[in-house]
Design a protein around this motif. Structure first.
Motif, PDB file in Angstrom:
ATOM      1  N   ARG A 172      -1.760 -16.294  -2.029  1.00 14.21           N
ATOM      2  CA  ARG A 172      -0.722 -15.602  -1.281  1.00 14.21           C
ATOM      3  C   ARG A 172       0.240 -14.887  -2.227  1.00 14.21           C
ATOM      4  O   ARG A 172       0.590 -13.718  -2.032  1.00 14.21           O
ATOM      5  CB  ARG A 172       0.050 -16.580  -0.403  1.00 14.21           C
ATOM      6  CG  ARG A 172       0.989 -15.864   0.564  1.00 14.21           C
ATOM      7  CD  ARG A 172       1.726 -16.824   1.462  1.00 14.21           C
ATOM      8  NE  ARG A 172       3.096 -16.839   0.968  1.00 14.21           N
ATOM      9  CZ  ARG A 172       3.766 -17.889   0.549  1.00 14.21           C
ATOM     10  NH1 ARG A 172       3.217 -19.067   0.569  1.00 14.21           N
ATOM     11  NH2 ARG A 172       4.989 -17.792   0.119  1.00 14.21           N
ATOM     12  N   GLU A 173       0.660 -15.559  -3.282  1.00 13.37           N
ATOM     13  CA  GLU A 173       1.584 -14.974  -4.235  1.00 13.37           C
ATOM     14  C   GLU A 173       0.946 -13.795  -4.968  1.00 13.37           C
ATOM     15  O   GLU A 173       1.588 -12.771  -5.192  1.00 13.37           O
ATOM     16  CB  GLU A 173       2.049 -16.024  -5.243  1.00 13.37           C
ATOM     17  CG  GLU A 173       3.173 -15.532  -6.121  1.00 13.37           C
ATOM     18  CD  GLU A 173       3.734 -16.630  -6.997  1.00 13.37           C
ATOM     19  OE1 GLU A 173       3.927 -16.358  -8.195  1.00 13.37           O
ATOM     20  OE2 GLU A 173       3.977 -17.744  -6.499  1.00 13.37           O
ATOM     21  N   SER A 174      -0.305 -13.915  -5.292  1.00 16.49           N
ATOM     22  CA  SER A 174      -1.023 -12.830  -5.968  1.00 16.49           C
ATOM     23  C   SER A 174      -1.059 -11.579  -5.085  1.00 16.49           C
ATOM     24  O   SER A 174      -0.773 -10.472  -5.539  1.00 16.49           O
ATOM     25  CB  SER A 174      -2.437 -13.278  -6.310  1.00 16.49           C
ATOM     26  OG  SER A 174      -3.176 -12.194  -6.810  1.00 16.49           O
ATOM     27  N   ASP A 175      -1.425 -11.752  -3.829  1.00 15.81           N
ATOM     28  CA  ASP A 175      -1.448 -10.615  -2.909  1.00 15.81           C
ATOM     29  C   ASP A 175      -0.051 -10.070  -2.654  1.00 15.81           C
ATOM     30  O   ASP A 175       0.138  -8.860  -2.476  1.00 15.81           O
ATOM     31  CB  ASP A 175      -2.106 -11.012  -1.590  1.00 15.81           C
ATOM     32  CG  ASP A 175      -3.617 -10.948  -1.649  1.00 15.81           C
ATOM     33  OD1 ASP A 175      -4.151 -10.607  -2.721  1.00 15.81           O
ATOM     34  OD2 ASP A 175      -4.263 -11.250  -0.631  1.00 15.81           O
ATOM     35  N   SER A 176       0.929 -10.951  -2.626  1.00 14.07           N
ATOM     36  CA  SER A 176       2.311 -10.521  -2.424  1.00 14.07           C
ATOM     37  C   SER A 176       2.758  -9.622  -3.565  1.00 14.07           C
ATOM     38  O   SER A 176       3.392  -8.591  -3.343  1.00 14.07           O
ATOM     39  CB  SER A 176       3.245 -11.729  -2.355  1.00 14.07           C
ATOM     40  OG  SER A 176       2.952 -12.522  -1.249  1.00 14.07           O
ATOM     41  N   ILE A 177       2.418 -10.011  -4.776  1.00 16.88           N
ATOM     42  CA  ILE A 177       2.795  -9.211  -5.944  1.00 16.88           C
ATOM     43  C   ILE A 177       2.105  -7.857  -5.907  1.00 16.88           C
ATOM     44  O   ILE A 177       2.730  -6.817  -6.151  1.00 16.88           O
ATOM     45  CB  ILE A 177       2.477  -9.978  -7.247  1.00 16.88           C
ATOM     46  CG1 ILE A 177       3.442 -11.161  -7.386  1.00 16.88           C
ATOM     47  CG2 ILE A 177       2.565  -9.063  -8.464  1.00 16.88           C
ATOM     48  CD1 ILE A 177       3.094 -12.125  -8.498  1.00 16.88           C
ATOM     49  N   LEU A 178       0.832  -7.846  -5.559  1.00 20.37           N
ATOM     50  CA  LEU A 178       0.099  -6.581  -5.467  1.00 20.37           C
ATOM     51  C   LEU A 178       0.690  -5.668  -4.399  1.00 20.37           C
ATOM     52  O   LEU A 178       0.816  -4.456  -4.599  1.00 20.37           O
ATOM     53  CB  LEU A 178      -1.382  -6.846  -5.179  1.00 20.37           C
ATOM     54  CG  LEU A 178      -2.186  -7.477  -6.317  1.00 20.37           C
ATOM     55  CD1 LEU A 178      -3.588  -7.844  -5.834  1.00 20.37           C
ATOM     56  CD2 LEU A 178      -2.254  -6.525  -7.496  1.00 20.37           C
ATOM     57  N   LEU A 179       1.036  -6.247  -3.263  1.00 20.06           N
ATOM     58  CA  LEU A 179       1.634  -5.468  -2.182  1.00 20.06           C
ATOM     59  C   LEU A 179       2.973  -4.878  -2.619  1.00 20.06           C
ATOM     60  O   LEU A 179       3.257  -3.696  -2.391  1.00 20.06           O
ATOM     61  CB  LEU A 179       1.814  -6.339  -0.930  1.00 20.06           C
ATOM     62  CG  LEU A 179       2.500  -5.685   0.253  1.00 20.06           C
ATOM     63  CD1 LEU A 179       1.685  -4.509   0.771  1.00 20.06           C
ATOM     64  CD2 LEU A 179       2.716  -6.711   1.363  1.00 20.06           C
ATOM     65  N   MET A 180       3.808  -5.693  -3.256  1.00 16.33           N
ATOM     66  CA  MET A 180       5.119  -5.221  -3.686  1.00 16.33           C
ATOM     67  C   MET A 180       4.977  -4.151  -4.766  1.00 16.33           C
ATOM     68  O   MET A 180       5.708  -3.156  -4.758  1.00 16.33           O
ATOM     69  CB  MET A 180       5.978  -6.379  -4.190  1.00 16.33           C
ATOM     70  CG  MET A 180       7.421  -6.006  -4.370  1.00 16.33           C
ATOM     71  SD  MET A 180       8.200  -5.239  -2.914  1.00 16.33           S
ATOM     72  CE  MET A 180       8.168  -6.559  -1.741  1.00 16.33           C
ATOM     73  N   GLN A 181       4.050  -4.314  -5.674  1.00 14.90           N
ATOM     74  CA  GLN A 181       3.824  -3.301  -6.699  1.00 14.90           C
ATOM     75  C   GLN A 181       3.374  -1.982  -6.062  1.00 14.90           C
ATOM     76  O   GLN A 181       3.799  -0.907  -6.483  1.00 14.90           O
ATOM     77  CB  GLN A 181       2.782  -3.788  -7.714  1.00 14.90           C
ATOM     78  CG  GLN A 181       3.324  -4.848  -8.642  1.00 14.90           C
ATOM     79  CD  GLN A 181       2.249  -5.451  -9.541  1.00 14.90           C
ATOM     80  OE1 GLN A 181       1.064  -5.396  -9.236  1.00 14.90           O
ATOM     81  NE2 GLN A 181       2.685  -6.045 -10.638  1.00 14.90           N
ATOM     82  N   ALA A 182       2.521  -2.071  -5.054  1.00 20.40           N
ATOM     83  CA  ALA A 182       2.073  -0.866  -4.356  1.00 20.40           C
ATOM     84  C   ALA A 182       3.250  -0.179  -3.664  1.00 20.40           C
ATOM     85  O   ALA A 182       3.367   1.054  -3.677  1.00 20.40           O
ATOM     86  CB  ALA A 182       0.981  -1.209  -3.354  1.00 20.40           C
TER      87      ALA A 182
END
Length: 176
Positions: free
Chosen positions: A27-37
């Motif tokens: 979840r945290e990994s996807d959250s970081i990717l989403l925020m970076q995008a």
């Protein structure tokens, strides 16, 4: 400063990610990717798009303030005014010039050294209608509603400030 904000956003990245993950790491990994995008997308926005987004956000905040019950003793009118002016103009004296007031008067209103008078609010209404024309419908009563909601709350929540002085001036000579 932007690096600090970006770091805080990436650390607190729960918003926008659903709860179907098996573990927190995924979840945290996807959250970081989403925020970076999102941050990358925001870099490509034009100045005009950013101003439009900020004005729309401000309008929604103002409408929410009007709908919500008042429960604090803050100066919302001046905070909204400050956000409005600072979103559109790089220098506040440019706004003052556009609505035909002195920069000193604007500064006094924003810093709560002077109350906005009726003419100032009317100019602010017209300016806001023009600024929001291409963004969204802007209710011409919104600045009045914010201003007077705050004034009513401040008056009714602090009778100890005004009541003793005013009570001395009021008599009832009528007999019932």
């Amino acid at each position: 400063m932007k690096a600090i904000i970006k770091e805080n956003i990436i650390k607190n990245v729960e918003f926008g990610v659903d709860s179907r993950y098996q573990d927190n790491k995924e979840r945290e990994s996807d959250s970081i990717l989403l925020m970076q995008a999102r941050l990358e997308r925001n870099k490509n926005l034009s100045k005009e798009q950013i101003i439009r987004a900020k004005l729309l956000q401000l309008k929604l905040q103002m409408e929410n303030y009007i709908k919500a019950p008042v429960n604090d003793n803050q100066n919302h009118f001046t905070k909204f005014l400050e956000a409005y002016v600072d979103t559109i103009y790089s220098k506040r004296n440019e706004f003052a010039k556009d609505i035909n007031i002195t920069p000193i008067l604007l500064s006094q209103i924003i810093n709560n050294h002077r109350d906005a008078n009726e003419e100032f609010i009317l100019k602010l209404i017209i300016h806001s209608e023009k600024a929001f024309k291409k963004i969204a419908r802007f209710d011409k009563t919104i600045w009045h509603e914010i201003y007077f909601k705050e004034k009513i709350f401040n008056t009714m929540s602090n009778p100890e400030k005004w009541r003793p002085r005013i009570e001395k001036q009021v008599k009832l000579n009528a007999s019932f």
